[in-house]
Design a protein around this motif. Structure first.
Motif, mmCIF file in Angstrom:
data_model
loop_
_atom_site.group_PDB
_atom_site.id
_atom_site.type_symbol
_atom_site.label_atom_id
_atom_site.label_comp_id
_atom_site.label_asym_id
_atom_site.label_seq_id
_atom_site.Cartn_x
_atom_site.Cartn_y
_atom_site.Cartn_z
ATOM 1 N N ASP A 131 81.223 32.665 -3.966
ATOM 2 C CA ASP A 131 82.616 32.367 -4.264
ATOM 3 C C ASP A 131 82.856 30.856 -4.281
ATOM 4 O O ASP A 131 82.009 30.071 -3.877
ATOM 5 N N ARG A 132 84.028 30.474 -4.767
ATOM 6 C CA ARG A 132 84.322 29.051 -4.957
ATOM 7 C C ARG A 132 84.311 28.268 -3.650
ATOM 8 O O ARG A 132 83.796 27.154 -3.591
ATOM 9 N N ALA A 133 84.884 28.832 -2.595
ATOM 10 C CA ALA A 133 84.922 28.138 -1.302
ATOM 11 C C ALA A 133 83.512 27.880 -0.783
ATOM 12 O O ALA A 133 83.186 26.772 -0.354
ATOM 13 N N ALA A 134 82.668 28.879 -0.829
ATOM 14 C CA ALA A 134 81.291 28.733 -0.345
ATOM 15 C C ALA A 134 80.509 27.760 -1.221
ATOM 16 O O ALA A 134 79.692 26.979 -0.719
ATOM 17 N N SER A 135 80.770 27.802 -2.511
ATOM 18 C CA SER A 135 80.092 26.896 -3.433
ATOM 19 C C SER A 135 80.474 25.443 -3.156
ATOM 20 O O SER A 135 79.611 24.561 -3.082
ATOM 21 N N LEU A 136 81.771 25.191 -2.974
ATOM 22 C CA LEU A 136 82.227 23.833 -2.661
ATOM 23 C C LEU A 136 81.733 23.391 -1.286
ATOM 24 O O LEU A 136 81.392 22.220 -1.097
ATOM 25 N N LEU A 137 81.708 24.315 -0.341
ATOM 26 C CA LEU A 137 81.206 23.999 0.997
ATOM 27 C C LEU A 137 79.792 23.449 0.915
ATOM 28 O O LEU A 137 79.456 22.450 1.549
ATOM 29 N N SER A 138 78.972 24.082 0.096
ATOM 30 C CA SER A 138 77.586 23.661 -0.063
ATOM 31 C C SER A 138 77.456 22.408 -0.931
ATOM 32 O O SER A 138 76.812 21.436 -0.547
ATOM 33 N N ASP A 139 78.098 22.428 -2.094
ATOM 34 C CA ASP A 139 77.930 21.350 -3.072
ATOM 35 C C ASP A 139 78.573 20.036 -2.642
ATOM 36 O O ASP A 139 77.998 18.970 -2.833
ATOM 37 N N VAL A 140 79.775 20.111 -2.073
ATOM 38 C CA VAL A 140 80.517 18.894 -1.723
ATOM 39 C C VAL A 140 80.219 18.425 -0.305
ATOM 40 O O VAL A 140 80.005 17.243 -0.060
ATOM 41 N N PHE A 141 80.186 19.380 0.634
ATOM 42 C CA PHE A 141 80.048 19.008 2.042
ATOM 43 C C PHE A 141 78.626 19.157 2.577
ATOM 44 O O PHE A 141 78.310 18.659 3.651
ATOM 45 N N GLY A 142 77.781 19.874 1.856
ATOM 46 C CA GLY A 142 76.389 20.015 2.260
ATOM 47 C C GLY A 142 76.139 21.006 3.387
ATOM 48 O O GLY A 142 75.084 20.961 4.021
ATOM 49 N N PHE A 143 77.096 21.910 3.632
ATOM 50 C CA PHE A 143 76.935 22.918 4.684
ATOM 51 C C PHE A 143 76.568 24.262 4.075
ATOM 52 O O PHE A 143 77.043 24.623 3.012
ATOM 53 N N ASN A 144 75.737 25.016 4.780
ATOM 54 C CA ASN A 144 75.324 26.329 4.305
ATOM 55 C C ASN A 144 76.244 27.448 4.763
ATOM 56 O O ASN A 144 76.239 28.532 4.184
ATOM 57 N N ALA A 145 77.006 27.205 5.820
ATOM 58 C CA ALA A 145 77.872 28.249 6.363
ATOM 59 C C ALA A 145 79.096 27.614 7.017
ATOM 60 O O ALA A 145 79.070 26.447 7.427
ATOM 61 N N GLN A 156 90.676 19.989 3.675
ATOM 62 C CA GLN A 156 90.005 19.319 2.562
ATOM 63 C C GLN A 156 89.469 20.314 1.535
ATOM 64 O O GLN A 156 89.602 20.097 0.330
ATOM 65 N N LEU A 157 88.876 21.383 2.001
ATOM 66 C CA LEU A 157 88.294 22.376 1.093
ATOM 67 C C LEU A 157 89.363 23.079 0.251
ATOM 68 O O LEU A 157 89.224 23.151 -0.972
ATOM 69 N N PRO A 158 90.459 23.578 0.845
ATOM 70 C CA PRO A 158 91.498 24.176 -0.005
ATOM 71 C C PRO A 158 92.100 23.171 -0.994
ATOM 72 O O PRO A 158 92.493 23.547 -2.096
ATOM 73 N N ALA A 159 92.149 21.898 -0.606
ATOM 74 C CA ALA A 159 92.659 20.880 -1.535
ATOM 75 C C ALA A 159 91.750 20.771 -2.760
ATOM 76 O O ALA A 159 92.227 20.619 -3.890
ATOM 77 N N LEU A 160 90.453 20.864 -2.548
ATOM 78 C CA LEU A 160 89.514 20.826 -3.668
ATOM 79 C C LEU A 160 89.601 22.090 -4.517
ATOM 80 O O LEU A 160 89.346 22.050 -5.724
ATOM 81 N N MET A 161 89.975 23.195 -3.905
ATOM 82 C CA MET A 161 90.088 24.461 -4.622
ATOM 83 C C MET A 161 91.358 24.535 -5.469
ATOM 84 O O MET A 161 91.431 25.306 -6.412
ATOM 85 N N ASP A 162 92.356 23.714 -5.136
ATOM 86 C CA ASP A 162 93.641 23.733 -5.823
ATOM 87 C C ASP A 162 93.554 22.908 -7.105
ATOM 88 O O ASP A 162 93.142 21.756 -7.086
ATOM 89 N N ASP A 163 93.960 23.490 -8.208
ATOM 90 C CA ASP A 163 93.868 22.805 -9.499
ATOM 91 C C ASP A 163 95.068 21.916 -9.808
ATOM 92 O O ASP A 163 95.089 21.255 -10.843
ATOM 93 N N SER A 164 96.058 21.861 -8.923
ATOM 94 C CA SER A 164 97.248 21.060 -9.206
ATOM 95 C C SER A 164 96.969 19.564 -9.106
ATOM 96 O O SER A 164 97.688 18.760 -9.686
ATOM 97 N N GLY A 165 95.958 19.190 -8.335
ATOM 98 C CA GLY A 165 95.620 17.777 -8.200
ATOM 99 C C GLY A 165 96.410 17.038 -7.141
ATOM 100 O O GLY A 165 96.287 15.837 -7.001
ATOM 101 N N LEU A 166 97.246 17.748 -6.385
ATOM 102 C CA LEU A 166 98.073 17.093 -5.373
ATOM 103 C C LEU A 166 98.005 17.872 -4.070
ATOM 104 O O LEU A 166 98.210 19.081 -4.038
#
Length: 67
Positions: free
Chosen positions: A2-16, A49-59
């Protein structure tokens, strides 16, 4: 993945997520009001931070009452 897990890994470098983080991130991303009380080092910053990256509004506005 899912998007949250993907961003967690790709942006923050965490596996869980740490305990409680996933529930908080899902609630914030779902536009629910959330009060999260976690210990120092518990991963609070990721919870907004993670939900902010998931939000497409940009704010995202974060109010932090730290002295």
């Amino acid at each position: 993945m899912d998007r949250a897990a993907s961003l967690l890994s790709d942006v923050f470098g965490f596996n869980a997520f740490r305990p409680g983080q996933r529930d908080i991130v899902d609630a914030v991303a779902g536009d629910q009001n959330v009060l999260a009380i976690m210990p120092t080092g518990g991963g609070k910053s990721l919870c907004y931070q993670l939900p902010a990256l998931m939000d497409d509004s940009g704010l995202t506005v974060v109010i932090s009452p730290l002295i």
